[in-house]
Design a protein around this motif. Structure first.
Motif, PDB file in Angstrom:
ATOM      1  N   LEU A 109       5.187  -1.334   2.510  1.00  0.00           N
ATOM      2  CA  LEU A 109       4.144  -1.208   3.516  1.00  0.00           C
ATOM      3  C   LEU A 109       2.933  -2.038   3.113  1.00  0.00           C
ATOM      4  CD1 LEU A 109       4.469   2.653   3.883  1.00  0.00           C
ATOM      5  CD2 LEU A 109       5.134   0.983   5.620  1.00  0.00           C
ATOM      6  N   TYR A 110       2.487  -2.922   4.008  1.00  0.00           N
ATOM      7  CA  TYR A 110       1.429  -3.868   3.665  1.00  0.00           C
ATOM      8  C   TYR A 110       0.144  -3.697   4.470  1.00  0.00           C
ATOM      9  CZ  TYR A 110       4.614  -6.423   0.647  1.00  0.00           C
ATOM     10  OH  TYR A 110       5.463  -6.771  -0.377  1.00  0.00           O
ATOM     11  N   GLY A 111      -0.005  -2.583   5.125  1.00  0.00           N
ATOM     12  CA  GLY A 111      -1.226  -2.324   5.871  1.00  0.00           C
ATOM     13  C   GLY A 111      -1.208  -0.911   6.402  1.00  0.00           C
ATOM     14  N   VAL A 112      -2.343  -0.466   6.913  1.00  0.00           N
ATOM     15  CA  VAL A 112      -2.448   0.853   7.539  1.00  0.00           C
ATOM     16  C   VAL A 112      -2.986   0.657   8.949  1.00  0.00           C
ATOM     17  CG1 VAL A 112      -3.431   3.161   7.431  1.00  0.00           C
ATOM     18  CG2 VAL A 112      -2.922   1.931   5.300  1.00  0.00           C
ATOM     19  N   LYS A 113      -2.217   1.068   9.921  1.00  0.00           N
ATOM     20  CA  LYS A 113      -2.645   0.929  11.310  1.00  0.00           C
ATOM     21  C   LYS A 113      -3.877   1.798  11.552  1.00  0.00           C
ATOM     22  CE  LYS A 113      -1.486  -0.986  15.341  1.00  0.00           C
ATOM     23  NZ  LYS A 113      -0.390  -0.456  16.162  1.00  0.00           N
ATOM     24  N   LEU A 143       0.813  -1.218   0.000  1.00  0.00           N
ATOM     25  CA  LEU A 143       0.000   0.000   0.000  1.00  0.00           C
ATOM     26  C   LEU A 143       0.849   1.271   0.000  1.00  0.00           C
ATOM     27  CD1 LEU A 143      -2.689  -1.099   2.636  1.00  0.00           C
ATOM     28  CD2 LEU A 143      -2.877  -1.177   0.144  1.00  0.00           C
ATOM     29  N   ASP A 144       2.085   1.181  -0.436  1.00  0.00           N
ATOM     30  CA  ASP A 144       2.971   2.344  -0.419  1.00  0.00           C
ATOM     31  C   ASP A 144       2.363   3.528  -1.166  1.00  0.00           C
ATOM     32  OD1 ASP A 144       5.966   1.218   0.513  1.00  0.00           O
ATOM     33  OD2 ASP A 144       4.642  -0.275  -0.370  1.00  0.00           O
ATOM     34  N   ALA A 145       1.800   3.265  -2.327  1.00  0.00           N
ATOM     35  CA  ALA A 145       1.232   4.349  -3.139  1.00  0.00           C
ATOM     36  C   ALA A 145       0.064   5.018  -2.440  1.00  0.00           C
ATOM     37  CB  ALA A 145       0.796   3.807  -4.497  1.00  0.00           C
ATOM     38  N   GLN A 146      -0.682   4.251  -1.640  1.00  0.00           N
ATOM     39  CA  GLN A 146      -1.849   4.806  -0.967  1.00  0.00           C
ATOM     40  C   GLN A 146      -1.437   5.761   0.172  1.00  0.00           C
ATOM     41  OE1 GLN A 146      -1.884   1.547  -2.247  1.00  0.00           O
ATOM     42  NE2 GLN A 146      -3.170   2.526  -3.803  1.00  0.00           N
ATOM     43  N   TYR A 147      -0.300   5.504   0.784  1.00  0.00           N
ATOM     44  CA  TYR A 147       0.161   6.385   1.857  1.00  0.00           C
ATOM     45  C   TYR A 147       0.478   7.781   1.337  1.00  0.00           C
ATOM     46  CZ  TYR A 147       0.759   3.061   5.744  1.00  0.00           C
ATOM     47  OH  TYR A 147       0.553   2.181   6.774  1.00  0.00           O
ATOM     48  N   GLY A 148       1.194   7.863   0.239  1.00  0.00           N
ATOM     49  CA  GLY A 148       1.590   9.149  -0.309  1.00  0.00           C
ATOM     50  C   GLY A 148       2.337   9.990   0.710  1.00  0.00           C
ATOM     51  N   SER A 149       2.063  11.280   0.726  1.00  0.00           N
ATOM     52  CA  SER A 149       2.758  12.194   1.627  1.00  0.00           C
ATOM     53  C   SER A 149       2.348  12.006   3.085  1.00  0.00           C
ATOM     54  CB  SER A 149       2.494  13.646   1.206  1.00  0.00           C
ATOM     55  OG  SER A 149       1.113  13.940   1.274  1.00  0.00           O
ATOM     56  N   ALA A 150       1.205  11.316   3.320  1.00  0.00           N
ATOM     57  CA  ALA A 150       0.741  11.092   4.693  1.00  0.00           C
ATOM     58  C   ALA A 150       1.637  10.121   5.454  1.00  0.00           C
ATOM     59  CB  ALA A 150      -0.695  10.570   4.689  1.00  0.00           C
ATOM     60  N   ASN A 176       4.620   2.336  13.997  1.00  0.00           N
ATOM     61  CA  ASN A 176       3.493   1.783  13.252  1.00  0.00           C
ATOM     62  C   ASN A 176       3.834   1.548  11.789  1.00  0.00           C
ATOM     63  OD1 ASN A 176       1.457   1.421  15.230  1.00  0.00           O
ATOM     64  ND2 ASN A 176       1.197   3.630  15.355  1.00  0.00           N
ATOM     65  N   LEU A 177       4.751   2.303  11.240  1.00  0.00           N
ATOM     66  CA  LEU A 177       5.233   2.014   9.887  1.00  0.00           C
ATOM     67  C   LEU A 177       6.087   0.754   9.891  1.00  0.00           C
ATOM     68  CD1 LEU A 177       6.184   5.597   8.635  1.00  0.00           C
ATOM     69  CD2 LEU A 177       4.187   4.248   7.981  1.00  0.00           C
ATOM     70  N   ASP A 178       6.966   0.650  10.882  1.00  0.00           N
ATOM     71  CA  ASP A 178       7.821  -0.542  10.969  1.00  0.00           C
ATOM     72  C   ASP A 178       6.984  -1.801  11.133  1.00  0.00           C
ATOM     73  OD1 ASP A 178      10.060   1.052  10.753  1.00  0.00           O
ATOM     74  OD2 ASP A 178      10.495   1.050  12.909  1.00  0.00           O
TER      75      ASP A 178
END
Length: 423
Positions: free
Chosen positions: A145-149, A120-127, A135-137
């Motif tokens: 990155l494979y999820g969003v906390k 999901l790296d592209a979905q994070y963007g500048s955020a 939480n990134l680690d």
């Protein structure tokens, strides 16, 4: 409403609306928010475990409806899964009925390495810069990155100020002091401490952390070190003293034992604080799990839930859009989720800074302690690596076998599981 009452009322509602995967009852599914007649071309199935806090199911359904309003081509149905969520999710992920989006507690690298979750790296963007490093680690594997906390769930010790004060007992800061306090507070009618119905709960991991150890570090299992053995072995004292509440009507995650005055000390979570405040007013305090001994490390356990996209699903792009919209773009909904249904710490720095309910009193104290003493389980820690450790600890506290040998044998099994996960 207490977590116990919310759970009971919700289960009553779920009685006639169950899904089945491989013969296992799954849970309640809402009607999709939008359908083909309203322009939706895709329907996402989003899974959630059955939160205990009142209003959570309705909130997720409301969020789904808001997403569909903003994206009319994508309908969303929320599947609410009571019981053993992890087992049901793992079984579902092996079938064509697997959800498009699902939450996962304590994300592990194995999900990514088995190809079960999408990057999901592209979905994070500048955020991305707004999420805490931990939480990134947690959701990183091989640099992606494979999820969003979604939330940080913080776990700590609650205690009744008046009960300890009446007994002349200071809030414990070492394990020896905790064990002594639990024994002194045990009477013929009540026990001094509740850590879980099995008398073990999370205490083995807490013991390892509190004596400066790690469960897994740099791919190497560490719970069989001399310091770890020393700390885990010491847990037997709580059982020998018969100071632990066992077999209560609800488990450690529910505050009923504390608020019903069954015990004066309980390991529980920040999510329960509103219910505890309602019941006890200001007659409670919070503490980390104490350092094993002077100079050791107090422990605040940090867990939580992560939103993931099924990499093998039929609607990956739409699923990514949903996760990005809700857990990255909608900071107002993230704030609502963190402080309106029990208390949780938002994983994003900017959102946490605006969470007013977490900025005062015991909630604020918890946030500060979590920043100072918070420990997350490593993202190589899953059931395959954790089960041998838990089984060994259960034998140790029961006085069954040599602690060093039990932990060494468990460590070999756990190391094999970690190696397999990282291979």
């Amino acid at each position: 409403m207490s977590a116990q009452r919310a759970q009971l009322s919700r289960r009553g509602f779920l009685g006639g609306s169950l899904l089945f995967v491989a013969g296992t009852a799954i849970g309640c599914t809402t009607s999709p928010t939008g359908d083909s007649s309203s322009g939706a071309k895709t329907t996402l199935n989003v899974w959630s475990h059955a939160y205990g806090e009142a209003g959570t199911q309705q909130a997720l359904t409301r969020y789904a409806a808001a997403f569909t309003k903003a994206n009319p081509d994508i309908a969303v149905k929320v599947t609410w899964v009571p019981g053993d969520y992890t087992a049901k999710l793992n079984a579902s992920l092996l079938t064509d009925a697997a959800p498009d989006v699902f939450e996962h507690g304590d994300f592990t690298q194995g999900l990514a390495r088995r190809g079960q979750v999408a990057a999901l790296d592209a979905q994070y963007g500048s955020a991305k810069a707004d999420f805490t490093r931990g939480n990134l680690d947690r959701v990183t594997a091989d640099g992606k990155l494979y999820g969003v906390k979604m939330i940080d769930d913080v776990m700590m010790m609650y205690y009744r100020k008046s009960v300890l004060a009446k007994a002349g007992i200071a809030p414990p800061t070492t394990f020896d002091a905790l064990a002594s306090a639990a024994k002194a507070l045990t009477t013929k009618k009540s026990k001094g401490l509740f850590v879980g119905n099995d008398g073990v709960g999370e205490t083995p991991a807490l013991a390892v952390f509190s004596n400066g150890g790690e469960l897994v570090a740099d791919g190497k299992v560490g719970f069989a070190s001399p310091k770890a053995v020393e700390a885990v072995t010491a847990l037997k004292r709580l059982h020998d003293d018969k100071s632990l509440l066992l077999g209560f009507t609800t488990d450690w995650w529910d505050p009923s034992a504390l608020v019903q005055e069954v015990v004066p000390m309980q390991w529980c979570g920040l999510w329960a604080m509103p219910a505890i405040e309602d019941a006890l007013g200001d007659d409670f305090g919070i503490l980390p799990w104490p350092a094993f001994k002077a100079g050791g490390t107090p422990v605040i356990r940090v867990g939580g839930w992560t939103s993931c996209v099924n990499a093998k699903g039929k609607n990956v792009d739409a699923a990514k859009k949903f996760v990005q919209w809700l857990w990255i773009e909608q900071t107002d909904l993230q704030k609502d989720w963190s402080e309106s249904y029990g208390f949780h710490i938002p994983p994003r720095t900017s959102v946490a800074a605006t969470a007013g309910k977490l900025s005062k009193g015991a909630a604020r104290e918890t946030v500060v302690l979590a920043a100072k003493y918070g420990k997350q389980n490593p993202n190589t820690w899953d059931s395959a690596s954790g089960t041998p450790f838990s089984a060994a600890a259960a034998k140790i506290v029961a006085g069954q076998g040599d602690p060093a040998q039990l932990l060494a044998d468990a460590a070999r099994q756990a190391q094999s599981a970690v190696d397999k996960q990282l291979s």
